[in-house]
Design an enzyme around this catalytic site. Structure first.
Site, PDB file in Angstrom:
ATOM      1  CG  LEU A 174      11.563 -34.145  36.641  1.00 28.40           C
ATOM      2  CD1 LEU A 174      11.958 -34.541  38.061  1.00 28.40           C
ATOM      3  CD2 LEU A 174      12.776 -34.196  35.707  1.00 28.40           C
ATOM      4  CB  CYS A 361       5.797  -7.795  38.422  1.00 31.69           C
ATOM      5  SG  CYS A 361       7.525  -8.138  38.825  1.00 31.69           S
TER       6      CYS A 361
END
Length: 410
Positions: A174, A361
């Site tokens: 998943l 960032c």
């Protein structure tokens, strides 16, 4: 001028030339690189920058009220960052990053869908301007100096795969927050695995479905437009890259409880998330307001505590330090090189907003306390071998030796 006085009290190394709204020039710093010259186009903005820098620095640049006449917005932020000393720095510099209060973000499903759409449902043409060929929108892994962005992103996928212990074909995997599908397709090919991806971005879902079909892997790799909390079933492996930042601190217990419920008893999970290397705190307010609404960055202690309370076992932790700084440098330089193309998709204001986001960032990872956390989790102590040799073998050779030779079980 108040803002010039504040900057003089901070900037000892580096050079800043500030031109105020009246045309007066203020020389700040010691005349060494990096050098930057900025012009303020209104009297009001000088006071706004002084009293609310965390939000207003980015807004002033985005709105054209603070103009860079020499250098770049990255140079401006770098001068500030180089003059910050953790524990002994200026309160004003702290505000540039931390204003926003101690909010613990709560992201119910409906709000999360809206937050995701705000960023990830932007034009695919925009992301093609600065991302690698696989559209990996998370920290790359620079194994060697000089690695290109494409090579480093391939390294990242291999590095993550190594930690998932892909020791047999047919594993059910998943991928929570599956993006444009690149990692899911890589895992399916690398380990002959059956992969399910979940995303809340309609654009990413559309692209990933198309990519799976074009690769002839539609029966092996499928993507669902749903929240991870709406997923059911059991998986041998679970991976989540760049999604945990959007969970919200008040949802950590829910996230790890759901992760434990989805993971089979001998399963392995890997969480890859931006975080802080120091103490817990809120995300920069400009980033939260304009770029990633609902985002909330964890510390290792916050993740560990939440995972432990859920009954999961932390079996491996790695802190990637400068890798994201280099990734963001590549993104920023590629974006600026395609500025005119981006302006045709959106406009000049959007371009300045996006440049500020990438620059801020990058500075955070290069000079401040931003890092990337990779945490491996299991439900049983014997779910993975007792040494990390299997990780190194996978990264070097794309295979794992007989598990009995590394004391694995299960």
């Amino acid at each position: 001028m108040f803002i010039s006085s504040i900057l003089r009290s901070i900037v000892r190394a580096g050079s800043m030339r500030l031109i105020d709204a009246a045309g007066r020039i203020h020389m700040i710093g010691d005349d060494t690189p990096p050098r930057v010259s900025i012009r303020l186009r209104s009297r009001r903005i000088g006071y706004t920058l002084a009293f609310n820098p965390g939000l207003s620095v980015g807004e002033a640049y985005m709105d054209g009220l603070m103009v860079i006449e020499e250098g770049t917005i990255y140079d401006f932020l770098e001068v500030l960052a180089r003059n910050y000393t953790p524990g002994g720095g200026s309160a004003w510099l702290s505000l540039v990053e931390w204003v926003g209060g101690g909010l613990k973000q709560h992201n119910p499903i409906g709000k999360t869908r809206r937050n995701v759409a705000h960023h990830y449902d932007l034009s695919g043409e925009l992301y093609d301007l600065f991302l690698d060929r696989d559209r990996q929108y998370s920290c790359a892994y620079f194994a060697h100096p000089g690695d290109t962005l494409d090579v480093a992103q391939d390294n990242k996928k291999r590095h993550i795969a190594a930690k998932l212990l892909l020791d047999r074909p047919g594993l059910k995997i998943l991928d929570i927050g599956s993006g444009w599908g690149g990692l899911a397709l890589y895992l399916a090919r690398a380990a002959d695995a059956d992969v399910t991806g979940v995303t809340l971005s309609t654009e990413q879902h559309k692209v990933s479905q198309t990519r799976s079909a074009q690769a002839g892997l539609a029966d092996q790799v499928r993507f669902h437009l749903r929240d991870y909390r709406e997923e059911y079933g059991r998986y041998n492996r679970i991976v989540s890259v760049g999604m945990f930042e959007h969970v919200g601190k008040r949802n950590y217990a829910e996230f790890f409880g759901k992760l434990r419920g989805l993971l089979e008893d001998h399963g392995v999970a890997l969480i890859h998330s931006i975080g802080y290397s120091d103490t817990p705190g809120p995300i920069n307010p400009f980033i939260r307001k304009y770029i990633f609404p609902g985002a909330d960055l964890p510390t290792l202690s916050e993740i560990s505590a939440a995972a432990e309370r859920s009954g999961l076992i932390v079996t491996d932790v790695e802190i990637l330090r400068r890798h994201y700084a280099e990734t963001l440098r590549h993104w920023r330089e590629r974006f600026v090189a395609r500025w005119n193309d981006a302006a045709q998709i959106y406009d000049e204001r959007f371009c300045r907003m996006w440049e500020f986001y990438l620059a801020l960032c990058e500075v955070g990872f290069r000079y401040r306390t931003n890092v990337v956390l990779q945490m491996q989790l299991t439900k049983r102590m014997d779910a993975v071998p007792i040494t990390r040799d299997y990780m190194f073998d996978w990264e070097r050779h794309g295979r794992i030796p007989d598990r009995h030779s590394t004391w694995g079980s299960g």
